[in-house]
Design an enzyme around this catalytic site. Structure first.
Site, PDB file in Angstrom:
ATOM      1  N   PHE A   1     -17.181  -4.311   6.869  1.00  0.00           N
ATOM      2  CA  PHE A   1     -17.443  -3.498   8.068  1.00  0.00           C
ATOM      3  C   PHE A   1     -18.823  -2.855   8.073  1.00  0.00           C
ATOM      4  O   PHE A   1     -19.293  -2.457   9.128  1.00  0.00           O
ATOM      5  CB  PHE A   1     -16.320  -2.466   8.259  1.00  0.00           C
ATOM      6  CG  PHE A   1     -15.157  -3.062   8.993  1.00  0.00           C
ATOM      7  CD1 PHE A   1     -14.336  -3.981   8.353  1.00  0.00           C
ATOM      8  CD2 PHE A   1     -14.899  -2.747  10.316  1.00  0.00           C
ATOM      9  CE1 PHE A   1     -13.277  -4.580   9.031  1.00  0.00           C
ATOM     10  CE2 PHE A   1     -13.841  -3.339  10.997  1.00  0.00           C
ATOM     11  CZ  PHE A   1     -13.028  -4.263  10.351  1.00  0.00           C
TER      12      PHE A   1
ATOM     13  N   HIS B   1       0.833  -1.218   0.000  1.00  0.00           N
ATOM     14  CA  HIS B   1       0.000   0.000   0.000  1.00  0.00           C
ATOM     15  C   HIS B   1       0.862   1.261   0.000  1.00  0.00           C
ATOM     16  O   HIS B   1       0.418   2.329   0.420  1.00  0.00           O
ATOM     17  CB  HIS B   1      -0.910   0.092   1.256  1.00  0.00           C
ATOM     18  CG  HIS B   1      -1.871  -1.027   1.430  1.00  0.00           C
ATOM     19  ND1 HIS B   1      -2.078  -1.647   2.642  1.00  0.00           N
ATOM     20  CD2 HIS B   1      -2.697  -1.627   0.549  1.00  0.00           C
ATOM     21  CE1 HIS B   1      -2.997  -2.593   2.502  1.00  0.00           C
ATOM     22  NE2 HIS B   1      -3.382  -2.607   1.244  1.00  0.00           N
TER      23      HIS B   1
ATOM     24  N   ARG C   1      -7.846 -11.806   6.343  1.00  0.00           N
ATOM     25  CA  ARG C   1      -6.470 -12.216   6.659  1.00  0.00           C
ATOM     26  C   ARG C   1      -6.201 -12.088   8.159  1.00  0.00           C
ATOM     27  O   ARG C   1      -6.642 -11.118   8.776  1.00  0.00           O
ATOM     28  CB  ARG C   1      -5.463 -11.346   5.904  1.00  0.00           C
ATOM     29  CG  ARG C   1      -5.369 -11.678   4.439  1.00  0.00           C
ATOM     30  CD  ARG C   1      -4.447 -10.724   3.703  1.00  0.00           C
ATOM     31  NE  ARG C   1      -5.159 -10.051   2.627  1.00  0.00           N
ATOM     32  CZ  ARG C   1      -4.716  -8.966   2.003  1.00  0.00           C
ATOM     33  NH1 ARG C   1      -3.576  -8.416   2.355  1.00  0.00           N
ATOM     34  NH2 ARG C   1      -5.429  -8.413   1.038  1.00  0.00           N
TER      35      ARG C   1
ATOM     36  N   GLU D   1     -11.900   5.491   5.923  1.00  0.00           N
ATOM     37  CA  GLU D   1     -12.632   6.689   5.480  1.00  0.00           C
ATOM     38  C   GLU D   1     -14.107   6.654   5.854  1.00  0.00           C
ATOM     39  O   GLU D   1     -14.731   7.709   5.998  1.00  0.00           O
ATOM     40  CB  GLU D   1     -12.542   6.805   3.941  1.00  0.00           C
ATOM     41  CG  GLU D   1     -11.157   7.135   3.450  1.00  0.00           C
ATOM     42  CD  GLU D   1     -11.007   6.916   1.945  1.00  0.00           C
ATOM     43  OE1 GLU D   1     -11.996   7.077   1.213  1.00  0.00           O
ATOM     44  OE2 GLU D   1      -9.893   6.592   1.509  1.00  0.00           O
TER      45      GLU D   1
END
Ligand code: AMP
Length: 399
Positions: free
Chosen positions: A285, A180, A241, A335
């Site tokens: 989520f 990332h 993961r 975010e």
């Protein structure tokens, strides 16, 4: 100048066409199920409706051909001819120790990327296929490779070495690389810009919380540590993961469940994380937040364990940098999930973090989510890896 950004997976290909002057996305989309029955191309020009069409794509070359056709379509396209596309930027997952920077792609670069394939066997070969397919269809257009690992190459030895026999590093380059990187770089720079502070003087912690998740410590503009390792399995608990576990668990589970090493790896990559912790409730989520609000024990366990791990990692990086000025949340969860930010910041009282709950509920913009009195600043910065790749492409392709 228009830059085509390509993010190629083994059976999918995401693309964006970005105007480098206005930094606007002119069109974007995704080709799915490449090489598999039931292929589909989604194309969304700026200001227009999203089109989703079935498309037979036996290989990536055909997928890119369809992307170029969509971009130049007389009715819904956004360019008149391919000549308007000045350069192509490719996301490349693993650059090993060879690439600490983005590069203009030539035959030597392609060979060097291929040498990194064994470090990222699921990703790098697909990235190379995407590059080669583009080269075939746009042989005279400059191409740039932007590596997920490059930003983390500034980590010092003590941060990237494992406590393993040194010969594994010497022989196989077994070490921590981090991923990332394009996002960590973009977000840490953007935070400094928004705050009007010099990037080179800030200590920033970036929490990139998406399907994959990693935290990085950026001191004076250089990455000094990050939570992912040789592969993107290390570190935080993620969607599916496991992140860090006692390595002896692998042998324990293999014996108990009669699994071989590949099967155990599948459990760690695909059946663990919040999906496993929530007893298979969800890896998403949005679902977990909804169930958490209904006091669902599985969602509460997954959410609390996830956030505790993020907070512990933030604490480790405060120690690594001897302090922190700014903590940033980014990516799908960072975010969009105010609950996650609230739970993580709940552990940061020692940094004098005081959340502004109104600001914490805002979405989709660069926002400081702490009060004016907060000793440490916490921000939400929407990541934009495609724009970062386009900027690198313009910088290197000289257009
Ligand atoms: P990314 O890998 O950055 O695209 O992040 C994808 C993940 O972000 C999804 O799997 C969700 O868990 C999470 N996510 C996306 N939108 C929301 C939302 N509105 N609320 C909570 N989580 C979200």
């Amino acid at each position: 100048m228009k830059v085509l950004v390509i993010n190629c997976g083994s059976s999918s290909l995401k693309f964006q066409l970005i105007d480098s002057e206005s930094e606007e996305c002119l069109a974007k989309g995704i080709c799915e199920r490449i090489g598999i029955d039931g292929g589909m191309i989604t194309y969304a020009p700026q200001g227009g409706g999203k089109e989703k069409n079935p498309a037979d794509m036996p290989d990536h070359t055909e997928a890119i051909r369809l992307v170029l056709e969509a971009l130049t379509n007389p009715e819904t396209g956004v360019v008149k001819s391919l000549d308007e596309i000045g350069a192509v930027g490719h996301r490349v997952v693993h650059g090993g120790e060879k690439f600490a920077e983005s590069v203009v792609i030539d035959d030597n670069v392609l060979a060097a990327v291929e040498e990194c394939n064994e470090l990222a066997p699921l990703h790098n070969p697909a990235n190379l296929i995407g590059i080669n397919a583009c080269k075939k269809l746009m042989p005279h257009t400059p191409m740039v490779g932007v590596f997920d690992t490059a930003f983390h190459q500034t980590m010092p030895e003590e941060a990237y070495m494992y406590g393993l026999p040194y010969e594994y590093y010497r022989k196989y380059k077994v070490r921590r690389y981090g991923f990332h990187g394009t996002s960590h770089s973009y977000v840490s720079k953007r935070a400094a810009e928004v705050l009007g502070r010099p990037y080179e003087e800030l200590k920033t912690i970036v929490c990139h919380l998406g399907n994959g998740a990693s935290v990085s410590a950026v001191k004076n503009g250089r990455c000094v540590d990050t939570s992912m390792g040789l592969t993107p399995l290390e570190g935080l608990i993620m969607g599916t993961r496991s992140g860090d576990i006692d390595p002896a668990i692998m042998e324990f589970i293999a014996h108990k469940e009669g699994k071989n090493i590949d099967q155990v790896m599948t459990v760690l990559n695909k059946e663990s994380g919040v999906l496993g912790l929530s007893d298979r409730l969800s890896s998403d989520f949005r679902d977990l937040e909804e169930s958490y609000d209904k006091n669902d024990a599985n969602a509460i366990r997954a959410m609390k364990t996830y956030c505790y791990r993020v907070a512990k990692c933030v604490g480790a990086y405060v120690a690594a940098m001897n302090g922190v000025d700014v903590i940033c949340f980014t990516a799908g969860i960072g975010e969009n999930a105010p609950l996650v930010r609230t739970l993580v910041c709940g552990y940061l009282g020692y940094l004098g973090v005081e959340l502004d709950q109104d600001a914490n509920r805002r979405r989709g913009e660069d926002t400081v989510i702490t009060t004016a009195d907060s000793r440490t600043t916490v921000m939400v910065i929407p990541t934009n890896e495609e724009l970062a790749i386009a900027r690198e492409t313009v910088r290197l392709a000289g257009c």
